[in-house]
Design a protein around this motif. Structure first.
Motif, mmCIF file in Angstrom:
data_model
loop_
_atom_site.group_PDB
_atom_site.id
_atom_site.type_symbol
_atom_site.label_atom_id
_atom_site.label_comp_id
_atom_site.label_asym_id
_atom_site.label_seq_id
_atom_site.Cartn_x
_atom_site.Cartn_y
_atom_site.Cartn_z
ATOM 1 N N ARG A 202 40.955 39.690 6.850
ATOM 2 C CA ARG A 202 41.931 39.921 7.928
ATOM 3 C C ARG A 202 41.291 40.675 9.091
ATOM 4 O O ARG A 202 41.545 40.377 10.259
ATOM 5 N N ILE A 203 40.458 41.659 8.774
ATOM 6 C CA ILE A 203 39.739 42.392 9.823
ATOM 7 C C ILE A 203 38.854 41.433 10.603
ATOM 8 O O ILE A 203 38.825 41.447 11.841
ATOM 9 N N PHE A 204 38.141 40.579 9.876
ATOM 10 C CA PHE A 204 37.230 39.628 10.515
ATOM 11 C C PHE A 204 37.988 38.655 11.417
ATOM 12 O O PHE A 204 37.598 38.415 12.559
ATOM 13 N N GLU A 205 39.095 38.109 10.927
ATOM 14 C CA GLU A 205 39.894 37.168 11.721
ATOM 15 C C GLU A 205 40.459 37.849 12.970
ATOM 16 O O GLU A 205 40.475 37.260 14.056
ATOM 17 N N SER A 206 40.913 39.076 12.843
ATOM 18 C CA SER A 206 41.431 39.817 13.996
ATOM 19 C C SER A 206 40.332 40.065 15.025
ATOM 20 O O SER A 206 40.556 39.956 16.230
ATOM 21 N N ALA A 207 39.154 40.399 14.531
ATOM 22 C CA ALA A 207 38.033 40.633 15.441
ATOM 23 C C ALA A 207 37.653 39.355 16.182
ATOM 24 O O ALA A 207 37.331 39.396 17.377
ATOM 25 N N LEU A 208 37.711 38.214 15.509
ATOM 26 C CA LEU A 208 37.419 36.943 16.174
ATOM 27 C C LEU A 208 38.458 36.624 17.248
ATOM 28 O O LEU A 208 38.120 36.103 18.316
ATOM 29 N N ARG A 209 39.734 36.941 16.974
ATOM 30 C CA ARG A 209 40.770 36.752 17.993
ATOM 31 C C ARG A 209 40.485 37.629 19.205
ATOM 32 O O ARG A 209 40.627 37.188 20.352
ATOM 33 N N CYS A 210 40.066 38.873 18.959
ATOM 34 C CA CYS A 210 39.702 39.760 20.068
ATOM 35 C C CYS A 210 38.550 39.178 20.876
ATOM 36 O O CYS A 210 38.546 39.241 22.100
ATOM 37 N N GLN A 211 37.586 38.615 20.168
ATOM 38 C CA GLN A 211 36.443 38.021 20.850
ATOM 39 C C GLN A 211 36.889 36.900 21.787
ATOM 40 O O GLN A 211 36.433 36.816 22.926
ATOM 41 N N LYS A 212 37.789 36.053 21.327
ATOM 42 C CA LYS A 212 38.274 34.951 22.168
ATOM 43 C C LYS A 212 39.032 35.487 23.378
ATOM 44 O O LYS A 212 38.901 34.966 24.492
ATOM 45 N N ILE A 213 39.832 36.524 23.178
ATOM 46 C CA ILE A 213 40.570 37.123 24.284
ATOM 47 C C ILE A 213 39.603 37.690 25.309
ATOM 48 O O ILE A 213 39.766 37.485 26.519
ATOM 49 N N VAL A 214 38.572 38.392 24.853
ATOM 50 C CA VAL A 214 37.580 38.971 25.758
ATOM 51 C C VAL A 214 36.890 37.873 26.557
ATOM 52 O O VAL A 214 36.718 37.979 27.774
ATOM 53 N N GLN A 215 36.488 36.807 25.896
ATOM 54 C CA GLN A 215 35.820 35.708 26.591
ATOM 55 C C GLN A 215 36.724 35.112 27.663
ATOM 56 O O GLN A 215 36.279 34.840 28.782
ATOM 57 N N ASN A 216 37.993 34.919 27.335
ATOM 58 C CA ASN A 216 38.927 34.359 28.312
ATOM 59 C C ASN A 216 39.160 35.313 29.484
ATOM 60 O O ASN A 216 39.221 34.882 30.635
#
Length: 99
Positions: free
Chosen positions: A59-73
């Motif tokens: 869950r931590i990993f999936e949340s971090a990946l979502r953050c990564q996508k938000i940052v990129q956008n």
């Protein structure tokens, strides 16, 4: 007089967009901190743990990946020009300097 009003409006829009870009860059920077946790979660997933712990780390990993996508956008939005990916060979770069 119309040209002056038009120029003022254009300047206001430009200033607003610039301020928005700075704000978005700041938000992206703050969101990037949780994104770093993805690396730690990946390291943990390689180790021994029970099912409950593994689910938490995933869950931590999936949340971090979502953050990564938000940052990129957000960063793509804040850039004035679209990002450009191209090959830059180090040898070609050093040749240009020496000549």
């Amino acid at each position: 007089m119309t040209d002056l009003k038009s120029a003022r409006r254009s300047l206001q829009v430009t200033e607003k967009l610039s301020a928005m870009g700075e704000l978005v860059s700041g938000v992206a920077h703050e969101l990037n901190t949780p994104h770093r946790r993805a690396r730690y979660a990946q390291l943990l997933m390689g180790g021994q743990m029970d099912a409950r712990q593994r689910k938490s780390v995933e869950r931590i990993f999936e949340s971090a990946l979502r953050c990564q996508k938000i940052v990129q956008n957000l960063l793509a939005f804040a850039r004035r020009y679209p990002s450009e990916k191209r090959y830059l060979g180090l040898n070609a770069s050093s040749r240009r300097r020496s000549t």
